[in-house]
Motif scaffolding. Structure first.
Motif, PDB file in Angstrom:
ATOM      1  N   LEU A   1       0.853  -1.177   0.000  1.00 52.90           N
ATOM      2  CA  LEU A   1       0.000   0.000   0.000  1.00 52.90           C
ATOM      3  C   LEU A   1       0.895   1.235   0.000  1.00 52.90           C
ATOM      4  O   LEU A   1       1.981   1.222   0.569  1.00 52.90           O
ATOM      5  CB  LEU A   1      -0.912   0.000   1.225  1.00 52.90           C
ATOM      6  N   MET A   2       0.443   2.281  -0.621  1.00 53.07           N
ATOM      7  CA  MET A   2       1.212   3.513  -0.703  1.00 53.07           C
ATOM      8  C   MET A   2       0.608   4.555   0.236  1.00 53.07           C
ATOM      9  O   MET A   2      -0.586   4.855   0.153  1.00 53.07           O
ATOM     10  CB  MET A   2       1.213   4.047  -2.145  1.00 53.07           C
ATOM     11  N   THR A   3       1.405   5.086   1.142  1.00 55.71           N
ATOM     12  CA  THR A   3       0.934   6.162   2.011  1.00 55.71           C
ATOM     13  C   THR A   3       1.075   7.503   1.301  1.00 55.71           C
ATOM     14  O   THR A   3       1.889   7.662   0.378  1.00 55.71           O
ATOM     15  CB  THR A   3       1.724   6.219   3.323  1.00 55.71           C
ATOM     16  N   ARG A   4       0.296   8.458   1.752  1.00 57.41           N
ATOM     17  CA  ARG A   4       0.367   9.803   1.176  1.00 57.41           C
ATOM     18  C   ARG A   4       1.757  10.402   1.365  1.00 57.41           C
ATOM     19  O   ARG A   4       2.320  11.016   0.447  1.00 57.41           O
ATOM     20  CB  ARG A   4      -0.694  10.678   1.847  1.00 57.41           C
ATOM     21  N   GLU A   5       2.331  10.199   2.555  1.00 54.93           N
ATOM     22  CA  GLU A   5       3.649  10.760   2.851  1.00 54.93           C
ATOM     23  C   GLU A   5       4.713  10.185   1.912  1.00 54.93           C
ATOM     24  O   GLU A   5       5.549  10.923   1.374  1.00 54.93           O
ATOM     25  CB  GLU A   5       4.015  10.465   4.310  1.00 54.93           C
ATOM     26  N   ARG A   6       4.684   8.880   1.709  1.00 55.82           N
ATOM     27  CA  ARG A   6       5.678   8.248   0.838  1.00 55.82           C
ATOM     28  C   ARG A   6       5.455   8.661  -0.615  1.00 55.82           C
ATOM     29  O   ARG A   6       6.417   8.856  -1.373  1.00 55.82           O
ATOM     30  CB  ARG A   6       5.621   6.726   0.977  1.00 55.82           C
ATOM     31  N   PHE A   7       4.210   8.784  -1.010  1.00 56.38           N
ATOM     32  CA  PHE A   7       3.895   9.206  -2.372  1.00 56.38           C
ATOM     33  C   PHE A   7       4.478  10.584  -2.665  1.00 56.38           C
ATOM     34  O   PHE A   7       5.063  10.812  -3.732  1.00 56.38           O
ATOM     35  CB  PHE A   7       2.373   9.218  -2.561  1.00 56.38           C
ATOM     36  N   LEU A   8       4.339  11.493  -1.709  1.00 63.11           N
ATOM     37  CA  LEU A   8       4.876  12.841  -1.878  1.00 63.11           C
ATOM     38  C   LEU A   8       6.408  12.823  -1.922  1.00 63.11           C
ATOM     39  O   LEU A   8       7.031  13.564  -2.692  1.00 63.11           O
ATOM     40  CB  LEU A   8       4.388  13.749  -0.752  1.00 63.11           C
ATOM     41  N   GLU A   9       7.006  11.967  -1.095  1.00 64.96           N
ATOM     42  CA  GLU A   9       8.464  11.844  -1.116  1.00 64.96           C
ATOM     43  C   GLU A   9       8.947  11.338  -2.475  1.00 64.96           C
ATOM     44  O   GLU A   9       9.896  11.883  -3.064  1.00 64.96           O
ATOM     45  CB  GLU A   9       8.935  10.906  -0.013  1.00 64.96           C
ATOM     46  N   LEU A  10       8.287  10.294  -2.975  1.00 64.87           N
ATOM     47  CA  LEU A  10       8.673   9.737  -4.267  1.00 64.87           C
ATOM     48  C   LEU A  10       8.442  10.747  -5.392  1.00 64.87           C
ATOM     49  O   LEU A  10       9.234  10.825  -6.340  1.00 64.87           O
ATOM     50  CB  LEU A  10       7.902   8.452  -4.546  1.00 64.87           C
TER      51      LEU A  10
END
Length: 220
Positions: free
Chosen positions: A73-82
């Motif tokens: 699953l992708m978290t919002r925080e990780r998505f923004l980092e990526l």
């Protein structure tokens, strides 16, 4: 000889799974079993297990306690980092592509753009996701920077499944979205050997897709 054959098969399975992840053929949270994957691919469990282990080390798959395999699953925080990392690295790649591409590479880029337009016209969301990935990577390969390409491939292993929340979310999104306009601008800039315009077009493409995904509030 048996070890060599097994390793070659493992590499092939790894490549097949990698392609599925990057092309958005798997969705976040989707679960599999080793036996099911092996049956789908048409091989024994051992090369699948080895390929999954490699992908898990790259954070592209998860092996759960019950031995099930899951697309993370992708978290919002990780998505923004990526997204922050992708904006830097992929824009660097397209600038280099605009400067270095040859006629054969340009023809391949244009072909994938047409494939995306055809998928959009049908509309065929899955085909559009694949064509989108193929277009981007035809561009990044044209940069002729192997180390950079390897890093971008690793990022797409993680981000590929999430792109289903954009292009594959609905026929309306595919037909009414702006991706084809950004693609047209990217390809035109590469054709004209304009690195600055290429960077601007790709930046707009990545931001447009990511903002739509964030607005849907599907990421925990």
């Amino acid at each position: 000889m048996e070890k060599i054959v097994r390793q070659t098969l493992s590499d092939q399975v790894y490549g097949d799974l990698k392609e599925l992840l990057q092309a958005g053929e798997m969705e976040p949270g989707q679960r599999f079993t080793l036996r099911g994957l092996a049956a789908a691919i048409g091989t024994s469990a051992m090369p699948v297990r080895e390929a999954v282990t490699r992908l898990a080390a790259e954070q592209a798959l998860e092996v759960l306690p019950n031995r099930a395999i899951r697309v993370p699953l992708m978290t919002r925080e990780r998505f923004l980092e990526l997204r922050t990392i992708r904006l830097q690295l992929e824009c660097l790649a397209i600038e280099a592509a605009a400067d270095k591409r040859d006629d054969n590479e340009l023809a391949e880029i244009q072909r994938h753009e047409q494939e995306f337009l055809q998928a959009r016209a049908q509309p065929d969301s899955r085909a559009a996701v694949r064509a989108n990935k193929n277009l981007h990577f035809a561009i990044y390969r044209s940069a002729r920077m192997p180390a950079l390409l390897q890093i971008i491939e690793s990022l797409w292993l993680q981000i590929g499944p999430v792109l289903n929340y954009d292009l594959a979310s609905s026929a309306a999104r595919l037909s009414q979205g702006e991706a084809h306009l950004h693609h047209r601008a990217m390809v035109a800039a590469i054709e004209n050997r304009d690195p600055a315009a290429a960077r601007q077009a790709l930046h707009a493409d990545l931001l447009s897709a990511s903002e739509y995904i964030l607005a849907r509030e599907l990421l925990p």
